[in-house]
Design a protein around this motif. Structure first.
Motif, PDB file in Angstrom:
ATOM      1  N   THR A  57       0.826  -1.213   0.000  1.00 39.50           N
ATOM      2  CA  THR A  57       0.000   0.000   0.000  1.00 39.50           C
ATOM      3  C   THR A  57       0.861   1.264   0.000  1.00 39.50           C
ATOM      4  OG1 THR A  57      -0.290  -0.124   2.409  1.00 39.50           O
ATOM      5  CG2 THR A  57      -2.013  -1.113   1.036  1.00 39.50           C
ATOM      6  N   GLU A  59       3.709   1.532  -1.559  1.00 41.80           N
ATOM      7  CA  GLU A  59       4.133   1.651  -2.963  1.00 41.80           C
ATOM      8  C   GLU A  59       3.020   2.261  -3.804  1.00 41.80           C
ATOM      9  OE1 GLU A  59       6.727   1.482  -6.140  1.00 41.80           O
ATOM     10  OE2 GLU A  59       7.168   1.033  -4.055  1.00 41.80           O
ATOM     11  N   LEU A  60       1.785   1.836  -3.553  1.00 42.23           N
ATOM     12  CA  LEU A  60       0.657   2.416  -4.290  1.00 42.23           C
ATOM     13  C   LEU A  60       0.537   3.906  -4.005  1.00 42.23           C
ATOM     14  CD1 LEU A  60      -2.164  -0.226  -3.909  1.00 42.23           C
ATOM     15  CD2 LEU A  60      -0.819   0.287  -5.943  1.00 42.23           C
ATOM     16  N   ARG A  61       0.657   4.284  -2.756  1.00 39.07           N
ATOM     17  CA  ARG A  61       0.555   5.699  -2.407  1.00 39.07           C
ATOM     18  C   ARG A  61       1.640   6.516  -3.106  1.00 39.07           C
ATOM     19  NH1 ARG A  61      -0.328   3.319   2.682  1.00 39.07           N
ATOM     20  NH2 ARG A  61      -2.528   3.423   3.230  1.00 39.07           N
ATOM     21  N   GLY A  62       2.853   5.976  -3.190  1.00 38.32           N
ATOM     22  CA  GLY A  62       3.954   6.670  -3.831  1.00 38.32           C
ATOM     23  C   GLY A  62       3.810   6.772  -5.337  1.00 38.32           C
ATOM     24  N   SER A  63       3.012   5.878  -5.932  1.00 32.28           N
ATOM     25  CA  SER A  63       2.849   5.856  -7.388  1.00 32.28           C
ATOM     26  C   SER A  63       1.691   6.734  -7.856  1.00 32.28           C
ATOM     27  CB  SER A  63       2.614   4.429  -7.870  1.00 32.28           C
ATOM     28  OG  SER A  63       1.329   3.975  -7.447  1.00 32.28           O
ATOM     29  N   GLY A  64       0.901   7.240  -6.924  1.00 26.86           N
ATOM     30  CA  GLY A  64      -0.258   8.042  -7.297  1.00 26.86           C
ATOM     31  C   GLY A  64      -1.513   7.227  -7.502  1.00 26.86           C
ATOM     32  N   VAL A  65      -1.417   5.904  -7.385  1.00 28.92           N
ATOM     33  CA  VAL A  65      -2.576   5.021  -7.500  1.00 28.92           C
ATOM     34  C   VAL A  65      -3.245   4.953  -6.135  1.00 28.92           C
ATOM     35  CG1 VAL A  65      -3.312   2.627  -7.915  1.00 28.92           C
ATOM     36  CG2 VAL A  65      -1.516   3.657  -9.325  1.00 28.92           C
ATOM     37  N   GLU A  66      -4.565   4.978  -6.119  1.00 32.60           N
ATOM     38  CA  GLU A  66      -5.286   4.902  -4.854  1.00 32.60           C
ATOM     39  C   GLU A  66      -5.132   3.508  -4.252  1.00 32.60           C
ATOM     40  OE1 GLU A  66      -6.599   7.306  -3.221  1.00 32.60           O
ATOM     41  OE2 GLU A  66      -6.430   8.811  -4.792  1.00 32.60           O
TER      42      GLU A  66
END
Length: 69
Positions: A57, A59-66
């Motif tokens: 999660t 990694e998702l936050r860092g990628s801009g994906v919710e």
């Protein structure tokens, strides 16, 4: 076992077409499944450690994906 888990959907889930991930977090594990399949016997589900879930999660936050939760 899956009937014993308390599953919940992400607040970001799209309930109108069923595209969402469900998560159950009993002590020491994180279970993830596709909400379209729900508790269907034999459906795919992954079980991971809380630290792996936290890394995913993050990694998702860092990628801009919710994140899914």
């Amino acid at each position: 076992m899956s009937n014993q888990l308390a599953w919940f959907k992400s607040s970001y889930s799209d309930n109108s077409i069923g595209n969402c991930v469900e998560v159950a977090t009993p002590q020491g594990t994180v279970h993830v499944r596709d909400s379209k399949l729900g508790s269907t016997p034999g459906h795919p589900r992954i079980t991971i450690s809380p630290s792996t879930w936290a890394a995913f999660t993050a990694e998702l936050r860092g990628s801009g994906v919710e994140p899914p939760m």
